[in-house]
Design a protein around this motif. Structure first.
Motif, PDB file in Angstrom:
ATOM      1  N   ASP A  42      18.899  21.215  17.941  1.00 19.23           N
ATOM      2  CA  ASP A  42      19.614  20.152  18.228  1.00 19.23           C
ATOM      3  C   ASP A  42      19.886  20.528  19.552  1.00 19.23           C
ATOM      4  O   ASP A  42      20.704  20.861  20.201  1.00 19.23           O
ATOM      5  CB  ASP A  42      21.117  19.960  17.593  1.00 19.23           C
ATOM      6  N   HIS A  43      18.944  19.474  20.375  1.00 22.90           N
ATOM      7  CA  HIS A  43      18.757  19.404  21.781  1.00 22.90           C
ATOM      8  C   HIS A  43      19.547  17.971  22.299  1.00 22.90           C
ATOM      9  O   HIS A  43      19.230  17.631  23.608  1.00 22.90           O
ATOM     10  CB  HIS A  43      17.566  19.380  22.394  1.00 22.90           C
ATOM     11  N   GLN A  44      20.076  17.338  21.361  1.00 19.76           N
ATOM     12  CA  GLN A  44      20.547  15.806  21.945  1.00 19.76           C
ATOM     13  C   GLN A  44      21.334  15.908  23.229  1.00 19.76           C
ATOM     14  O   GLN A  44      21.141  14.987  24.109  1.00 19.76           O
ATOM     15  CB  GLN A  44      21.415  14.951  20.961  1.00 19.76           C
ATOM     16  N   VAL A  47      19.061  16.125  26.167  1.00 21.57           N
ATOM     17  CA  VAL A  47      18.418  15.269  26.290  1.00 21.57           C
ATOM     18  C   VAL A  47      19.233  13.952  27.132  1.00 21.57           C
ATOM     19  O   VAL A  47      18.683  13.333  28.057  1.00 21.57           O
ATOM     20  CB  VAL A  47      17.709  14.519  24.978  1.00 21.57           C
ATOM     21  N   ASP A  48      20.316  13.834  26.464  1.00 24.15           N
ATOM     22  CA  ASP A  48      21.540  12.821  26.989  1.00 24.15           C
ATOM     23  C   ASP A  48      21.400  13.210  28.371  1.00 24.15           C
ATOM     24  O   ASP A  48      21.487  12.399  29.457  1.00 24.15           O
ATOM     25  CB  ASP A  48      22.549  12.927  26.209  1.00 24.15           C
ATOM     26  N   TYR A  73      12.020  20.114  25.090  1.00 22.88           N
ATOM     27  CA  TYR A  73      13.212  20.132  23.970  1.00 22.88           C
ATOM     28  C   TYR A  73      12.481  19.222  22.868  1.00 22.88           C
ATOM     29  O   TYR A  73      12.653  19.682  21.874  1.00 22.88           O
ATOM     30  CB  TYR A  73      14.578  18.986  24.253  1.00 22.88           C
ATOM     31  N   TRP A  74      11.863  18.003  23.061  1.00 19.87           N
ATOM     32  CA  TRP A  74      11.226  17.514  21.960  1.00 19.87           C
ATOM     33  C   TRP A  74      10.026  18.024  21.427  1.00 19.87           C
ATOM     34  O   TRP A  74       9.961  17.998  20.166  1.00 19.87           O
ATOM     35  CB  TRP A  74      10.622  16.053  22.585  1.00 19.87           C
ATOM     36  N   SER A 146      15.236  10.139  15.828  1.00 20.63           N
ATOM     37  CA  SER A 146      15.746  10.390  17.309  1.00 20.63           C
ATOM     38  C   SER A 146      15.506   9.176  18.050  1.00 20.63           C
ATOM     39  O   SER A 146      14.507   8.792  18.677  1.00 20.63           O
ATOM     40  CB  SER A 146      14.730  11.724  17.793  1.00 20.63           C
ATOM     41  N   ARG A 148      16.920   8.011  20.521  1.00 21.59           N
ATOM     42  CA  ARG A 148      16.880   8.035  22.201  1.00 21.59           C
ATOM     43  C   ARG A 148      15.581   8.963  22.617  1.00 21.59           C
ATOM     44  O   ARG A 148      15.655   9.388  23.687  1.00 21.59           O
ATOM     45  CB  ARG A 148      18.274   8.597  22.891  1.00 21.59           C
ATOM     46  N   HIS A 149      14.882   8.819  21.890  1.00 18.52           N
ATOM     47  CA  HIS A 149      13.382   9.365  22.048  1.00 18.52           C
ATOM     48  C   HIS A 149      12.757   8.407  23.197  1.00 18.52           C
ATOM     49  O   HIS A 149      11.994   7.707  22.484  1.00 18.52           O
ATOM     50  CB  HIS A 149      12.584   9.992  21.055  1.00 18.52           C
TER      51      HIS A 149
END
Length: 209
Positions: A42-44, A47-48, A73-74, A146, A148-149
């Motif tokens: 979980d890298h959200q 990423v945010d 992260y992706w 995902s 917000r990819h």
């Protein structure tokens, strides 16, 4: 196309002959009755944070440096077996072995059906083969996992554009640019561009972001 969705993905996918050999030597993932793919990391949160930084970037060079960081992260697969398949697929794709890449990504999404990047990378291969409908199907799945990819959003806009679904492509590109206003694809939405907002005066000068 290098200026659009292709640019960051190809930068991630190019590999040396040595890494190609390493990827080809990776063993298959365990069968379903022995082991299941674990949840993706979980890298959200990270990423945010990158999305916030790229939105505030003062110039295109700074924005590109930040954008490159998304991939760490992706492209962080759930485990070593999934990472080997992801790396193999990207390596095969960078060697223009699209069938070999699809085989690797097919195995990845079968093994890890909840890992968004497997679908995003397979979509890219479909896109390169001009199978825009197949790309769109995979991108929709990636975005369901995902939302917000940014790369998947921009890829979705380009796939819709390839299918001549321009109204939907405009919406998808607007969504991508709301997260990263520095995407190279922004030029498609500039005045006179094929995805410029409907009703926009083509004579309106482009505003540099």
């Amino acid at each position: 196309m290098r200026q659009f969705w292709i640019a960051p993905l190809l930068g991630l996918g190019f590999a040396t002959a040595a890494s190609l050999a390493q990827a080809e030597g990776a063993g298959p993932p365990p069968s379903g009755d022995i082991a299941c793919c674990p949840a993706a990391p979980d890298h959200q949160g990270a990423v945010d944070q990158l999305i916030g930084r790229v939105q505030a970037a003062p110039d295109e060079v700074s924005a590109q440096q930040i954008s490159n960081q998304f991939w760490q992260y992706w492209a962080d697969a759930p485990n070593a077996e999934a990472q080997a398949l992801l790396d193999r697929g990207m390596t095969r794709r960078s060697a223009f072995d699209f069938l070999g890449a699809l085989e690797a990504f097919d195995r990845l999404v079968a093994y890890c059906p909840d890992y968004a990047e497997g679908y995003n990378q397979r979509a890219f291969v479909h896109y390169l083969r001009r199978d825009f409908a197949a790309a769109l199907t995979d991108l929709d799945r990636a975005l369901a996992l995902s939302p917000r990819h940014v790369a998947a959003l921009s890829g979705r806009a380009l796939s819709l554009y390839g299918l001549s679904r321009l109204s939907e492509a405009r919406v998808a590109l607007e969504q991508a640019l709301s997260l990263n206003p520095w995407l190279p694809e922004r030029h498609l939405a500039a005045p006179g561009g094929p995805l410029a907002p409907e009703g926009l005066d083509p004579a309106t000068p482009e505003v540099e972001l």
